[in-house]
Scaffold this motif. Structure first.
Motif, PDB file in Angstrom:
ATOM      1  N   GLU A   1      10.428  -2.477 -16.918  1.00  0.00           N
ATOM      2  CA  GLU A   1       9.357  -1.648 -17.908  1.00  0.00           C
ATOM      3  C   GLU A   1       9.358  -0.745 -18.645  1.00  0.00           C
ATOM      4  N   THR A   2      11.190  -0.277 -18.693  1.00  0.00           N
ATOM      5  CA  THR A   2      11.362   0.330 -19.967  1.00  0.00           C
ATOM      6  C   THR A   2      11.439  -0.822 -21.347  1.00  0.00           C
ATOM      7  N   PHE A   3      11.603  -1.586 -20.861  1.00  0.00           N
ATOM      8  CA  PHE A   3      12.903  -2.726 -21.615  1.00  0.00           C
ATOM      9  C   PHE A   3      10.912  -4.293 -22.157  1.00  0.00           C
TER      10      PHE A   3
ATOM     11  N   ALA B   1       0.741  -0.981   0.020  1.00  0.00           N
ATOM     12  CA  ALA B   1      -0.010  -0.296  -0.310  1.00  0.00           C
ATOM     13  C   ALA B   1       1.167   1.432   0.125  1.00  0.00           C
ATOM     14  N   LEU B   2       2.216   1.479   0.817  1.00  0.00           N
ATOM     15  CA  LEU B   2       2.917   2.151   1.119  1.00  0.00           C
ATOM     16  C   LEU B   2       4.106   2.738  -0.606  1.00  0.00           C
ATOM     17  N   LEU B   3       3.464   1.927  -1.326  1.00  0.00           N
ATOM     18  CA  LEU B   3       4.392   1.653  -2.595  1.00  0.00           C
ATOM     19  C   LEU B   3       3.619   1.840  -3.588  1.00  0.00           C
ATOM     20  N   GLY B   4       1.957   2.059  -3.244  1.00  0.00           N
ATOM     21  CA  GLY B   4       0.728   2.674  -4.484  1.00  0.00           C
ATOM     22  C   GLY B   4      -0.068   1.613  -4.433  1.00  0.00           C
ATOM     23  N   GLY B   5      -0.119   0.669  -3.454  1.00  0.00           N
ATOM     24  CA  GLY B   5      -0.948   0.297  -3.250  1.00  0.00           C
ATOM     25  C   GLY B   5      -1.390  -1.107  -4.644  1.00  0.00           C
ATOM     26  N   HIS B   6      -2.126  -2.266  -4.627  1.00  0.00           N
ATOM     27  CA  HIS B   6      -1.390  -3.573  -5.168  1.00  0.00           C
ATOM     28  C   HIS B   6      -2.766  -3.108  -6.470  1.00  0.00           C
TER      29      HIS B   6
ATOM     30  N   ILE C   1      14.323  -4.137  -0.706  1.00  0.00           N
ATOM     31  CA  ILE C   1      12.251  -4.060  -1.241  1.00  0.00           C
ATOM     32  C   ILE C   1      12.876  -2.265  -1.671  1.00  0.00           C
ATOM     33  N   SER C   2      13.839  -1.130  -1.610  1.00  0.00           N
ATOM     34  CA  SER C   2      13.740   0.207  -2.485  1.00  0.00           C
ATOM     35  C   SER C   2      14.804  -0.214  -4.033  1.00  0.00           C
ATOM     36  N   GLU C   3      15.171  -0.678  -3.747  1.00  0.00           N
ATOM     37  CA  GLU C   3      15.816  -0.396  -4.282  1.00  0.00           C
ATOM     38  C   GLU C   3      15.413  -1.746  -6.562  1.00  0.00           C
ATOM     39  N   VAL C   4      15.181  -2.747  -5.497  1.00  0.00           N
ATOM     40  CA  VAL C   4      14.233  -3.989  -6.080  1.00  0.00           C
ATOM     41  C   VAL C   4      12.788  -2.835  -7.253  1.00  0.00           C
ATOM     42  N   ARG C   5      12.591  -2.618  -6.457  1.00  0.00           N
ATOM     43  CA  ARG C   5      11.343  -1.266  -7.318  1.00  0.00           C
ATOM     44  C   ARG C   5      11.946  -0.594  -7.968  1.00  0.00           C
TER      45      ARG C   5
ATOM     46  N   GLN D   1       5.637  -8.063  -1.303  1.00  0.00           N
ATOM     47  CA  GLN D   1       5.026  -6.921  -0.896  1.00  0.00           C
ATOM     48  C   GLN D   1       5.238  -6.190  -2.278  1.00  0.00           C
ATOM     49  N   VAL D   2       6.270  -6.507  -3.315  1.00  0.00           N
ATOM     50  CA  VAL D   2       7.283  -5.567  -4.613  1.00  0.00           C
ATOM     51  C   VAL D   2       6.373  -6.840  -5.613  1.00  0.00           C
ATOM     52  N   ALA D   3       5.731  -7.636  -5.719  1.00  0.00           N
ATOM     53  CA  ALA D   3       5.258  -9.025  -6.041  1.00  0.00           C
ATOM     54  C   ALA D   3       3.982  -7.427  -6.525  1.00  0.00           C
ATOM     55  N   PHE D   4       3.107  -7.920  -5.130  1.00  0.00           N
ATOM     56  CA  PHE D   4       1.946  -7.023  -5.814  1.00  0.00           C
ATOM     57  C   PHE D   4       1.535  -5.645  -6.224  1.00  0.00           C
ATOM     58  N   ALA D   5       2.460  -4.538  -5.831  1.00  0.00           N
ATOM     59  CA  ALA D   5       2.421  -3.371  -6.459  1.00  0.00           C
ATOM     60  C   ALA D   5       3.106  -3.312  -7.377  1.00  0.00           C
ATOM     61  N   THR D   6       3.777  -4.005  -8.275  1.00  0.00           N
ATOM     62  CA  THR D   6       4.205  -4.273  -9.567  1.00  0.00           C
ATOM     63  C   THR D   6       3.786  -4.322 -11.062  1.00  0.00           C
ATOM     64  N   PRO D   7       3.801  -3.422 -11.880  1.00  0.00           N
ATOM     65  CA  PRO D   7       2.521  -4.243 -13.226  1.00  0.00           C
ATOM     66  C   PRO D   7       3.720  -4.983 -13.620  1.00  0.00           C
ATOM     67  N   ASN D   8       4.620  -5.373 -14.033  1.00  0.00           N
ATOM     68  CA  ASN D   8       5.141  -5.846 -14.921  1.00  0.00           C
ATOM     69  C   ASN D   8       5.997  -7.274 -14.357  1.00  0.00           C
ATOM     70  N   PHE D   9       5.386  -7.385 -13.215  1.00  0.00           N
ATOM     71  CA  PHE D   9       5.717  -8.419 -12.233  1.00  0.00           C
ATOM     72  C   PHE D   9       4.958 -10.181 -13.432  1.00  0.00           C
ATOM     73  N   LEU D  10       6.301 -10.749 -13.065  1.00  0.00           N
ATOM     74  CA  LEU D  10       5.495 -12.825 -13.457  1.00  0.00           C
ATOM     75  C   LEU D  10       5.209 -13.439 -13.222  1.00  0.00           C
ATOM     76  N   ILE D  11       6.069 -13.614 -12.250  1.00  0.00           N
ATOM     77  CA  ILE D  11       5.947 -15.276 -11.566  1.00  0.00           C
ATOM     78  C   ILE D  11       6.586 -15.377 -10.776  1.00  0.00           C
ATOM     79  N   GLN D  12       6.563 -15.527  -8.750  1.00  0.00           N
ATOM     80  CA  GLN D  12       7.431 -14.960  -7.483  1.00  0.00           C
ATOM     81  C   GLN D  12       7.971 -16.716  -6.875  1.00  0.00           C
ATOM     82  N   GLU D  13       9.326 -17.211  -6.943  1.00  0.00           N
ATOM     83  CA  GLU D  13       9.723 -18.376  -6.723  1.00  0.00           C
ATOM     84  C   GLU D  13       9.396 -18.286  -5.461  1.00  0.00           C
ATOM     85  N   GLN D  14       9.289 -19.382  -4.861  1.00  0.00           N
ATOM     86  CA  GLN D  14       9.355 -19.619  -2.934  1.00  0.00           C
ATOM     87  C   GLN D  14       9.961 -20.875  -2.553  1.00  0.00           C
ATOM     88  N   SER D  15      10.619 -20.729  -1.594  1.00  0.00           N
ATOM     89  CA  SER D  15      11.047 -22.473  -1.035  1.00  0.00           C
ATOM     90  C   SER D  15      11.120 -23.807  -0.567  1.00  0.00           C
ATOM     91  N   LEU D  16       9.710 -23.326   0.100  1.00  0.00           N
ATOM     92  CA  LEU D  16       8.348 -24.224   0.808  1.00  0.00           C
ATOM     93  C   LEU D  16       9.263 -25.622   0.189  1.00  0.00           C
TER      94      LEU D  16
END
Length: 381
Positions: free
Chosen positions: A275-277, A104-109, A264-268, A297-312
């Motif tokens: 996105e420009t590419f 939400a602080l990054l502009g909302g989902h 979070i700051s730099e990955v945003r 948190q970044v994924a939910f606020a990023t328009p050009n997000f594709l998929i998230q890795e996780q380690s479960l």
């Protein structure tokens, strides 16, 4: 509000957590880590803590600039990972201070749920069918596997055919409605990658990851041109400036790691540059729960997000797994291959501090495996 304390915790199986506390009692958690070099990052975190103590935690950008640039020498995996974990903790504090999730602080989902994928190995084809079937039965619609184990510089036709065979096995189990990602892990040379990529086209991977080592990024343009398979890279790139040549080379997927690439700051900023590419974001995350929470948190606020890795359930997680250090593990559970949008303040999870402190007393000394070729020379792991 001021920062009064910074602590670190070396917790099994191979993670490092950090904890920032403010003078009014707010606590933020982060995960600064270079796998196999946790002790080095821990030292860097405590060196950076000297400039954080007494500062306003809500001045996240100013703190990021001071940590990243204030020592004159900058960048690299250890420093960038130390900054990354501390940055995650600062965003966690900000969300708790404002009573909002970080997205939400990054502009909302911009989406209601996030697709995730599971890792199934792939070094040994005999284990592949059961491993993939297990993930399919768990509801996942995408998996990632290694293309190969040790790969000699002079790869034989049998070596190349073995990679294609494993990909074919995976595609057969997954069928046409699920995604297959293939990780080269920097194990092959550029000429070998050039020969392999066309062989894998028929299995239609979502992407091929790290087809060459990051220091050989100059080879990426030719690899992009030799195949229709989307090329992904970025887990060993730590800044916007590191990513720029890869983006200019024509990659399709950028994979910064929230625990390596400045948080979070730099990955945003990396995501916005990508996105420009017209390049998608798929954050790398074979790590612990705090890193995954920051990634989401970044994924939910990023328009050009594709998929998230996780380690479960990933093979690294011996004795302790992804959810073991959380008060409420349900915040990081997955349904039908998706993660739900976190609604809690900050990173959206509550760390079990008692469990973390107890685990830190045990600690760990995880190291990356040392591989050698049959002639005794060093092999990329």
């Amino acid at each position: 509000m001021k920062i009064v304390d910074v602590e670190t915790f070396l917790v099994p199986p191979r993670w490092l957590f950090c904890r920032i506390q403010t003078d009014d009692g707010l606590v933020g958690w982060g995960e600064p880590l270079v796998e196999g070099q946790a002790e080095s990052v821990r030292a860097a975190v405590h060196a950076l803590a000297e400039v954080l103590i007494g500062s306003d935690p809500l001045r996240i950008e100013d703190n990021w600039q001071v940590m990243s640039r204030g020592g004159f020498y900058r960048g690299g995996p250890v420093l960038s990972s130390a900054v990354a974990g501390l940055d995650q903790a600062l965003w966690d504090i900000a969300g708790k201070a404002y009573g909002l999730p970080v997205h939400a602080l990054l502009g909302g989902h911009v989406r209601d749920r996030v697709p995730v994928y599971s890792w199934v190995g792939g070094d040994e084809p005999a284990e592949l069918v059961d491993a993939i079937q297990e993930q399919v039965e768990a509801g996942f619609t995408a998996i990632k596997m290694n293309a190969c184990g040790r790969m000699p510089a002079a790869a034989t036709p049998r070596d190349l055919a073995g990679v294609a065979e494993r990909a074919g096995i995976a595609r057969e189990v997954l069928g046409p409605d699920r995604h297959l990602a293939i990780d080269f892990h920097g194990r092959v040379t550029a000429p070998t990658a050039h020969r392999l990529l066309p062989l894998l086209e028929e299995f239609q991977p979502l992407f091929v990851e790290e087809p060459v080592l990051p220091e050989h990024a100059h080879a990426l343009p030719d690899l992009v041109k030799c195949s229709s398979i989307p090329i992904a890279t970025g887990e060993r790139l730590y800044s916007r400036s590191d990513f720029l040549p890869a983006l200019q080379s024509g990659i399709a997927v950028a994979q910064p790691d929230l625990s390596h690439a400045g948080g979070i700051s730099e990955v945003r900023r990396i995501a916005a540059l990508a996105e420009t590419f017209d390049v998608a974001l798929a954050p790398h995350c074979p790590l612990g729960p705090i890193s995954l929470a920051a990634s989401l948190q970044v994924a939910f606020a990023t328009p050009n997000f594709l998929i998230q890795e996780q380690s479960l359930g990933i093979h690294y997680n011996v004795d302790n797994d992804l959810l073991d250090y959380l008060v409420d593990p349900s915040v990081l559970t997955f349904v039908d291959g998706y993660a739900a949008r976190p609604v809690g303040p900050g990173l959206g999870l509550t760390v079990d501090e008692a469990a973390v402190r107890e685990a830190d007393r045990r600690g760990h000394k995880w190291r990356a495996p040392l591989w050698r070729h049959i002639d005794g020379s060093f092999a990329e792991w």
